[in-house]
Design an enzyme around this catalytic site. Structure first.
Site, PDB file in Angstrom:
ATOM      1  N   LYS A 255       1.132  -1.027  -0.080  1.00  0.00           N
ATOM      2  CA  LYS A 255      -0.069  -0.081   0.116  1.00  0.00           C
ATOM      3  C   LYS A 255       0.935   1.390   0.173  1.00  0.00           C
ATOM      4  O   LYS A 255       2.103   1.351   0.171  1.00  0.00           O
ATOM      5  CB  LYS A 255      -0.907  -0.088   1.248  1.00  0.00           C
ATOM      6  CG  LYS A 255      -2.063  -1.337   1.224  1.00  0.00           C
ATOM      7  CD  LYS A 255      -2.641  -1.436   2.681  1.00  0.00           C
ATOM      8  CE  LYS A 255      -3.635  -2.522   2.314  1.00  0.00           C
ATOM      9  NZ  LYS A 255      -4.527  -2.667   3.694  1.00  0.00           N
TER      10      LYS A 255
ATOM     11  N   TYR B  11     -11.992  -3.245  -3.239  1.00  0.00           N
ATOM     12  CA  TYR B  11     -12.549  -3.298  -1.856  1.00  0.00           C
ATOM     13  C   TYR B  11     -13.937  -3.106  -1.792  1.00  0.00           C
ATOM     14  O   TYR B  11     -14.610  -2.666  -0.564  1.00  0.00           O
ATOM     15  CB  TYR B  11     -11.997  -2.344  -1.049  1.00  0.00           C
ATOM     16  CG  TYR B  11     -10.645  -2.575  -0.217  1.00  0.00           C
ATOM     17  CD1 TYR B  11     -10.282  -3.610   0.257  1.00  0.00           C
ATOM     18  CD2 TYR B  11      -9.528  -1.677  -0.409  1.00  0.00           C
ATOM     19  CE1 TYR B  11      -9.085  -4.030   0.971  1.00  0.00           C
ATOM     20  CE2 TYR B  11      -8.356  -2.053   0.101  1.00  0.00           C
ATOM     21  CZ  TYR B  11      -8.232  -3.001   0.813  1.00  0.00           C
ATOM     22  OH  TYR B  11      -6.827  -3.602   1.396  1.00  0.00           O
TER      23      TYR B  11
ATOM     24  N   ASN C  73      -1.583  -0.223   7.509  1.00  0.00           N
ATOM     25  CA  ASN C  73      -1.107  -1.645   7.753  1.00  0.00           C
ATOM     26  C   ASN C  73      -0.297  -2.505   6.518  1.00  0.00           C
ATOM     27  O   ASN C  73      -0.217  -3.435   6.339  1.00  0.00           O
ATOM     28  CB  ASN C  73      -2.136  -2.421   8.184  1.00  0.00           C
ATOM     29  CG  ASN C  73      -3.250  -2.799   7.229  1.00  0.00           C
ATOM     30  OD1 ASN C  73      -3.124  -2.423   6.045  1.00  0.00           O
ATOM     31  ND2 ASN C  73      -4.341  -3.514   7.473  1.00  0.00           N
TER      32      ASN C  73
ATOM     33  N   HIS D  76      -1.500  -5.529   1.349  1.00  0.00           N
ATOM     34  CA  HIS D  76      -2.778  -6.329   1.173  1.00  0.00           C
ATOM     35  C   HIS D  76      -2.357  -7.554   0.547  1.00  0.00           C
ATOM     36  O   HIS D  76      -1.536  -7.800  -0.220  1.00  0.00           O
ATOM     37  CB  HIS D  76      -3.667  -5.860  -0.111  1.00  0.00           C
ATOM     38  CG  HIS D  76      -4.767  -6.657  -0.359  1.00  0.00           C
ATOM     39  ND1 HIS D  76      -6.086  -6.589   0.252  1.00  0.00           N
ATOM     40  CD2 HIS D  76      -4.949  -7.379  -1.357  1.00  0.00           C
ATOM     41  CE1 HIS D  76      -6.714  -7.725  -0.353  1.00  0.00           C
ATOM     42  NE2 HIS D  76      -5.901  -8.146  -1.419  1.00  0.00           N
TER      43      HIS D  76
ATOM     44  N   GLU E  91      -8.839 -10.774  -8.042  1.00  0.00           N
ATOM     45  CA  GLU E  91      -8.011  -9.402  -7.880  1.00  0.00           C
ATOM     46  C   GLU E  91      -6.856  -9.438  -8.605  1.00  0.00           C
ATOM     47  O   GLU E  91      -6.578  -8.278  -9.221  1.00  0.00           O
ATOM     48  CB  GLU E  91      -7.367  -9.460  -6.476  1.00  0.00           C
ATOM     49  CG  GLU E  91      -8.502  -9.042  -5.269  1.00  0.00           C
ATOM     50  CD  GLU E  91      -8.222  -9.418  -4.097  1.00  0.00           C
ATOM     51  OE1 GLU E  91      -7.062  -9.771  -3.688  1.00  0.00           O
ATOM     52  OE2 GLU E  91      -9.131  -9.068  -2.901  1.00  0.00           O
TER      53      GLU E  91
HETATM   54  N1  UDP Z   1      -9.500  -1.190   7.399  1.00  0.00           N
HETATM   55  C1  UDP Z   1      -9.309   0.001   8.213  1.00  0.00           C
HETATM   56  N2  UDP Z   1      -9.955  -0.025   9.163  1.00  0.00           N
HETATM   57  C2  UDP Z   1     -10.908  -0.794   9.672  1.00  0.00           C
HETATM   58  C3  UDP Z   1     -10.842  -2.044   8.991  1.00  0.00           C
HETATM   59  C4  UDP Z   1     -10.211  -2.287   7.915  1.00  0.00           C
HETATM   60  O1  UDP Z   1      -8.707   0.855   7.586  1.00  0.00           O
HETATM   61  O2  UDP Z   1     -11.480  -0.585  10.625  1.00  0.00           O
HETATM   62  C5  UDP Z   1      -8.713  -1.070   6.222  1.00  0.00           C
HETATM   63  C6  UDP Z   1      -7.321  -1.844   6.256  1.00  0.00           C
HETATM   64  O3  UDP Z   1      -6.301  -1.231   5.491  1.00  0.00           O
HETATM   65  C7  UDP Z   1      -7.654  -3.347   5.947  1.00  0.00           C
HETATM   66  C8  UDP Z   1      -8.358  -3.192   4.828  1.00  0.00           C
HETATM   67  O4  UDP Z   1      -9.437  -2.146   5.068  1.00  0.00           O
HETATM   68  O5  UDP Z   1      -6.312  -3.958   5.630  1.00  0.00           O
HETATM   69  C9  UDP Z   1      -9.255  -4.399   4.528  1.00  0.00           C
HETATM   70  O6  UDP Z   1      -9.844  -5.102   5.650  1.00  0.00           O
HETATM   71  P1  UDP Z   1     -10.145  -6.649   5.815  1.00  0.00           P
HETATM   72  O7  UDP Z   1     -10.829  -7.007   6.923  1.00  0.00           O
HETATM   73  O8  UDP Z   1     -10.425  -6.946   4.440  1.00  0.00           O
HETATM   74  O9  UDP Z   1      -8.581  -6.886   6.219  1.00  0.00           O
HETATM   75  P2  UDP Z   1      -7.360  -7.647   5.650  1.00  0.00           P
HETATM   76  O10 UDP Z   1      -7.785  -8.571   4.456  1.00  0.00           O
HETATM   77  O11 UDP Z   1      -6.572  -6.316   4.776  1.00  0.00           O
HETATM   78  O12 UDP Z   1      -6.377  -8.145   6.603  1.00  0.00           O
END
Ligand code: UDP
Length: 152
Positions: free
Chosen positions: A11, A51, A114, A117, A128
């Site tokens: 990211k 997303y 974080n 992805h 994707e």
């Molecule tokens: N995210 C966020 N706030 C939240 C939950 C998710 O900013 O409260 C963002 C974060 O960047 C996360 C992405 O949305 O990586 C996708 O969320 P998911 O639950 O799919 O997590 P991942 O698969 O990335 O671990």
């Protein structure tokens, strides 16, 4: 264990913080094969599609702003069990809950920053990869040390 492909994206925070080499190295050292790699600043519509499952969530707008704000390094990695294994290498969504040794556990603190992805299942990986890459951008190749990575 079947050979699979997964979509991984560093990211904008990971790119801006100079973590691209560190992250690529972790996947390379594990023994997975890089079959696609490019840097781009994704359009808002690309991020919204990527997303889409989170469209109704309160963090969605901020997430789209963030992802479309700067360069993303988009990748496709191939290997036995790579989809689940990449999720383990990446660690939990909340970096403070991610285990030390994982990418998020070692390199991030905030859920909104974080770093990386990774596709969470075979269907999402296929979706994707098709969303971010043209077929001609992916290479099928055999690493010279293939016999030292896998027994068969
Ligand atoms: N995210 C966020 N706030 C939240 C939950 C998710 O900013 O409260 C963002 C974060 O960047 C996360 C992405 O949305 O990586 C996708 O969320 P998911 O639950 O799919 O997590 P991942 O698969 O990335 O671990």
């Amino acid at each position: 264990m079947a050979t699979e492909r997964t979509f991984i994206a560093i990211k904008p925070d990971g790119v801006q913080r100079g973590l691209v080499g560190e992250i690529l190295g972790r996947f390379e050292r594990k023994g997975f094969k890089l079959v696609g790699l490019k840097q781009l600043t994704p359009s808002r519509s690309l991020v919204e599609e990527h997303y889409g499952v989170h469209r109704e969530r309160p963090f969605f707008a901020g997430l789209v702003d963030f992802l479309s704000s700067g360069p993303v390094v988009a990748m496709v990695w191939e290997g036995d069990g790579v989809i689940a294994s990449a999720r383990k290498l990446i660690g939990a969504t909340k970096p403070l809950e991610a285990e030390p040794g994982t990418i998020r556990g070692d390199l991030a603190v905030n859920i909104g920053r974080n770093v990386i992805h990774g596709s969470d299942a075979a269907e999402t990986a296929e979706f994707e990869i098709g969303l971010w890459f043209q077929a001609a951008e992916l290479s099928s190749w055999t690493p010279a040390d293939q016999g030292w990575r896998t027994e068969s």
